[in-house]
Scaffold this motif. Structure first.
Motif, PDB file in Angstrom:
ATOM      1  N   ILE A   1      40.536  41.786  50.139  1.00 43.36           N
ATOM      2  CA  ILE A   1      42.008  42.102  50.160  1.00 43.36           C
ATOM      3  C   ILE A   1      42.379  43.105  51.347  1.00 43.36           C
ATOM      4  O   ILE A   1      43.705  42.889  51.748  1.00 43.36           O
ATOM      5  CB  ILE A   1      42.898  42.253  49.037  1.00 43.36           C
TER       6      ILE A   1
ATOM      7  N   VAL B   1      41.651  43.099  33.947  1.00 45.38           N
ATOM      8  CA  VAL B   1      41.591  44.566  34.530  1.00 45.38           C
ATOM      9  C   VAL B   1      41.802  45.316  33.364  1.00 45.38           C
ATOM     10  O   VAL B   1      42.759  45.396  32.714  1.00 45.38           O
ATOM     11  CB  VAL B   1      42.562  44.479  35.604  1.00 45.38           C
TER      12      VAL B   1
ATOM     13  N   LEU C   1      41.476  39.238  40.372  1.00 51.74           N
ATOM     14  CA  LEU C   1      40.801  39.917  41.419  1.00 51.74           C
ATOM     15  C   LEU C   1      39.120  39.756  40.951  1.00 51.74           C
ATOM     16  O   LEU C   1      38.806  39.554  39.713  1.00 51.74           O
ATOM     17  CB  LEU C   1      40.849  41.617  41.041  1.00 51.74           C
TER      18      LEU C   1
ATOM     19  N   ILE D   1      46.330  52.175  38.892  1.00 48.84           N
ATOM     20  CA  ILE D   1      47.527  51.572  39.524  1.00 48.84           C
ATOM     21  C   ILE D   1      48.565  51.456  38.488  1.00 48.84           C
ATOM     22  O   ILE D   1      48.411  51.133  37.374  1.00 48.84           O
ATOM     23  CB  ILE D   1      47.363  50.534  40.410  1.00 48.84           C
TER      24      ILE D   1
ATOM     25  N   PHE E   1      42.377  50.967  39.355  1.00 52.51           N
ATOM     26  CA  PHE E   1      42.837  50.214  40.658  1.00 52.51           C
ATOM     27  C   PHE E   1      41.461  49.876  41.306  1.00 52.51           C
ATOM     28  O   PHE E   1      40.228  50.614  41.477  1.00 52.51           O
ATOM     29  CB  PHE E   1      43.273  51.419  41.377  1.00 52.51           C
ATOM     30  N   LEU E   2      40.911  48.482  41.607  1.00 56.39           N
ATOM     31  CA  LEU E   2      39.986  47.972  42.332  1.00 56.39           C
ATOM     32  C   LEU E   2      40.251  47.956  43.660  1.00 56.39           C
ATOM     33  O   LEU E   2      41.127  47.716  44.276  1.00 56.39           O
ATOM     34  CB  LEU E   2      39.628  46.805  41.619  1.00 56.39           C
TER      35      LEU E   2
ATOM     36  N   GLY F   1      54.133  42.711  44.816  1.00 58.48           N
ATOM     37  CA  GLY F   1      53.835  44.223  44.937  1.00 58.48           C
ATOM     38  C   GLY F   1      54.910  45.174  44.852  1.00 58.48           C
ATOM     39  O   GLY F   1      54.865  46.379  45.099  1.00 58.48           O
TER      40      GLY F   1
ATOM     41  N   HIS G   1      40.994  38.321  46.116  1.00 63.14           N
ATOM     42  CA  HIS G   1      42.002  37.438  45.569  1.00 63.14           C
ATOM     43  C   HIS G   1      41.571  36.154  45.182  1.00 63.14           C
ATOM     44  O   HIS G   1      41.611  35.464  46.262  1.00 63.14           O
ATOM     45  CB  HIS G   1      43.256  37.772  45.945  1.00 63.14           C
TER      46      HIS G   1
ATOM     47  N   HIS H   1      51.524  41.448  50.733  1.00 63.78           N
ATOM     48  CA  HIS H   1      51.420  40.487  49.623  1.00 63.78           C
ATOM     49  C   HIS H   1      52.308  39.218  50.176  1.00 63.78           C
ATOM     50  O   HIS H   1      52.612  38.299  49.202  1.00 63.78           O
ATOM     51  CB  HIS H   1      52.401  41.168  48.712  1.00 63.78           C
TER      52      HIS H   1
HETATM   53  C1  MV4 Z   1      45.672  45.192  41.957  1.00 67.44           C
HETATM   54  C2  MV4 Z   1      44.831  45.700  42.954  1.00 67.44           C
HETATM   55  C3  MV4 Z   1      43.687  46.362  42.646  1.00 67.44           C
HETATM   56  N1  MV4 Z   1      43.509  46.841  41.305  1.00 67.44           N
HETATM   57  N2  MV4 Z   1      45.250  45.607  40.402  1.00 67.44           N
HETATM   58  C4  MV4 Z   1      48.901  43.185  44.689  1.00 67.44           C
HETATM   59  C5  MV4 Z   1      50.144  42.252  44.213  1.00 67.44           C
HETATM   60  C6  MV4 Z   1      50.049  42.136  42.746  1.00 67.44           C
HETATM   61  N3  MV4 Z   1      50.329  40.775  42.387  1.00 67.44           N
HETATM   62  C7  MV4 Z   1      48.785  43.010  42.375  1.00 67.44           C
HETATM   63  N4  MV4 Z   1      48.197  43.340  43.533  1.00 67.44           N
HETATM   64  C8  MV4 Z   1      47.087  44.191  43.489  1.00 67.44           C
HETATM   65  N5  MV4 Z   1      46.889  44.571  41.893  1.00 67.44           N
HETATM   66  C9  MV4 Z   1      44.458  46.403  40.411  1.00 67.44           C
HETATM   67  N6  MV4 Z   1      43.997  46.762  39.060  1.00 67.44           N
HETATM   68  C10 MV4 Z   1      45.074  45.507  44.287  1.00 67.44           C
HETATM   69  C11 MV4 Z   1      46.334  44.606  44.432  1.00 67.44           C
HETATM   70  C12 MV4 Z   1      46.376  44.213  45.830  1.00 67.44           C
HETATM   71  C13 MV4 Z   1      46.357  42.893  46.290  1.00 67.44           C
HETATM   72  C14 MV4 Z   1      45.981  41.964  45.317  1.00 67.44           C
HETATM   73  C15 MV4 Z   1      45.744  40.695  45.595  1.00 67.44           C
HETATM   74  C16 MV4 Z   1      45.848  40.140  47.188  1.00 67.44           C
HETATM   75  C17 MV4 Z   1      46.444  41.105  47.839  1.00 67.44           C
HETATM   76  C18 MV4 Z   1      46.615  42.415  47.623  1.00 67.44           C
HETATM   77  C19 MV4 Z   1      46.697  43.517  48.541  1.00 67.44           C
HETATM   78  C20 MV4 Z   1      47.237  44.880  48.161  1.00 67.44           C
HETATM   79  C21 MV4 Z   1      47.008  45.279  46.815  1.00 67.44           C
END
Ligand code: MV4
Length: 442
Positions: free
Chosen positions: A435, A131, A276, A155, A201-202, A164, A207, A234
């Motif tokens: 997600i 990312v 992602l 983010i 931030f995507l 999270g 996932h 999460h």
């Molecule tokens: C992110 C994202 C979007 N963009 N990073 C959530 C837990 C942590 N491991 C990273 N997470 C995320 N990182 C960027 N650059 C969205 C999340 C995220 C998420 C990721 C995977 C599965 C569920 C999620 C729920 C909310 C946010």
């Protein structure tokens, strides 16, 4: 080969590891807390030993007590399962200092991947797409430049983060300083490390994670992907393999890159690269250095026993499977069964007064509960996993629908009805969910 393994865990994963040991002819030692005297993993192991009172902190996380148990029972290996001490670098180190094999990667690899900035650097160096991010946030002008470059939202993430914690989404420029400061404070409190970094931030990704298996002789294979986008706060709820939206080309491309990166590290055992996936692009986020809860869906579509392979790799055996042997066949879905209220999600410990688990072709239940068992309140609310397998995705969903209907758990609340609702939605059936699925679900 190992003669006797101590399983430093409880619940369904302790059973999963026990079963692999039994098939490999390895003796087993269960550890348990005072609250788990009547737990199934204690009954199924060859030996068991109490390591402390009910609280996880004084039992399943009690390193001195677990090492003492391992020494007293003369084991030559310790399997950490998932959660608890499975990604604790110090635990892995102490075990090695006692001339016992930690069944997992070398402690140095746990440490590297425990720092998300370091993990991303390694992947980036190995051409794994990451990312877009900014690691050094000491310079305000650099932050400004980064935001102009990738555009909002961004983010803030904790370098030592997970689950999270220490995360802040920033949607306008004025918030950035406050978000960084509050993320830092939370990270310091949760991980005793206030290092944070920025990422684009995507907004609507899936996932998707890649399962890797490596031996100690430099052989690495990819066991394909799992789509884990159905999660709430999460906590994953449903996982499947393969992902409905991936082409063979995309799968092979990311598998090859992942394998090369893991291989260049000299990583051993099982591991998972979390990505992602948005607009047909993969973005590496972090790597898990443990066996994961959702490993069964990969086992179902590959026919490979990941826990046996993990134990064989830890014992120094050469991998007998080559990448050409691995063909993803059919489809598998896993529903995590939690002892919780299906609407409020409030944990629901207590006695299971009636229990019937589904069976039949393509139905697998990995659970440690039984009729008359009391689910303790001290630990995670996941009491098992229902996994279905079929030739194709739609049959796999039909089978899951039937199996969920057949599943009877009385005396406590479970999320079985919630799973029934989720799998019947058009979004789930199409496979195109991301997600955000659960946040718009009611
Ligand atoms: C992110 C994202 C979007 N963009 N990073 C959530 C837990 C942590 N491991 C990273 N997470 C995320 N990182 C960027 N650059 C969205 C999340 C995220 C998420 C990721 C995977 C599965 C569920 C999620 C729920 C909310 C946010």
């Amino acid at each position: 080969m190992f003669k006797k393994i101590l399983i430093a865990n409880r619940g369904e994963i302790a059973l999963r590891v026990l079963r692999a040991c039994q098939e490999l002819g390895i003796k087993t030692v269960a550890i348990h807390s005072e609250a788990d005297e009547r737990a199934m993993h204690v009954r199924m192991a060859d030996e068991s030993i109490c390591v402390g009172p009910a609280s996880a902190q004084s039992s399943y996380l009690n390193i001195p007590a677990i090492i003492t148990a391992a020494t007293l029972t003369n084991v030559d290996g310790i399997h950490p399962g998932y959660g608890f001490l499975s990604e604790n670098q110090r635990f892995a180190e102490i075990i090695e200092e006692h001339n016992i094999k930690f069944i997992g990667p070398h402690s140095s690899h746990i440490k590297i991947m425990g720092n998300k900035i370091d993990a991303k650097k390694i992947m980036d160096d190995n051409k794994v797409p990451t990312v877009p991010g900014l690691n050094d946030i000491s310079n305000k002008i650099e932050i400004e430049k980064f935001i102009n470059d990738v555009e909002l939202p961004v983010i803030v993430k904790a370098a030592s983060g997970g689950g999270g914690k220490g995360m802040r989404v920033v949607t306008n420029k004025e918030e950035i300083e406050n978000s960084i400061n509050s993320a830092k404070a939370e990270a310091k409190k949760s991980f005793d490390d206030d290092k944070v970094y920025l990422e684009k931030f995507l907004t609507t990704p899936k996932h998707i994670e890649i399962q890797i298996l490596a031996d100690s002789h430099g052989n690495v294979v990819s066991l394909g992907e799992r789509d884990c986008s159905i999660q709430r706060k999460h906590q994953k709820l449903i996982e499947e393999s393969p992902s409905e939206i991936l082409t063979n080309e995309k799968r092979e491309e990311i598998s090859e890159l992942s394998k090369k990166a893991v291989s260049s590290l000299g990583y051993e055992g099982v591991g998972t690269l979390e990505f992602l996936y948005e607009n047909h692009n993969f973005y590496f986020m972090e790597m898990n250095t443990r066996l994961q809860v959702e490993h069964p869906v990969t086992e179902m579509v590959t026919g490979i026993d990941l826990v046996k392979q993990q134990i064989l790799a830890a014992s120094g055996e050469k991998l007998k499977i080559s990448q050409n042997d691995i063909k993803l066949k059919g489809h598998s879905i896993e529903c995590r069964i939690n002892a919780e209220h299906p609407e409020s999600f409030i944990p629901s410990p207590g006695k299971i007064t009636q229990y019937h688990q589904p069976g039949g072709l393509g139905v697998r239940v990995d659970s440690s509960v039984y009729q008359g068992y009391s689910v303790p309140s001290h630990y995670d609310s996941m009491i098992g996993k229902l996994i279905t397998y079929a030739d194709n995705r739609s049959e796999c969903i039909s089978r899951m629908k039937r199996a969920l209907e057949e599943y009877v758990i009385m005396g406590i609340n479970t999320n079985i009805q919630l799973h029934q609702k989720i799998i019947m939605t058009e979004e789930f059936q199409s496979g195109k969910y991301d997600i955000n699925f659960m946040s718009s679900f009611n």
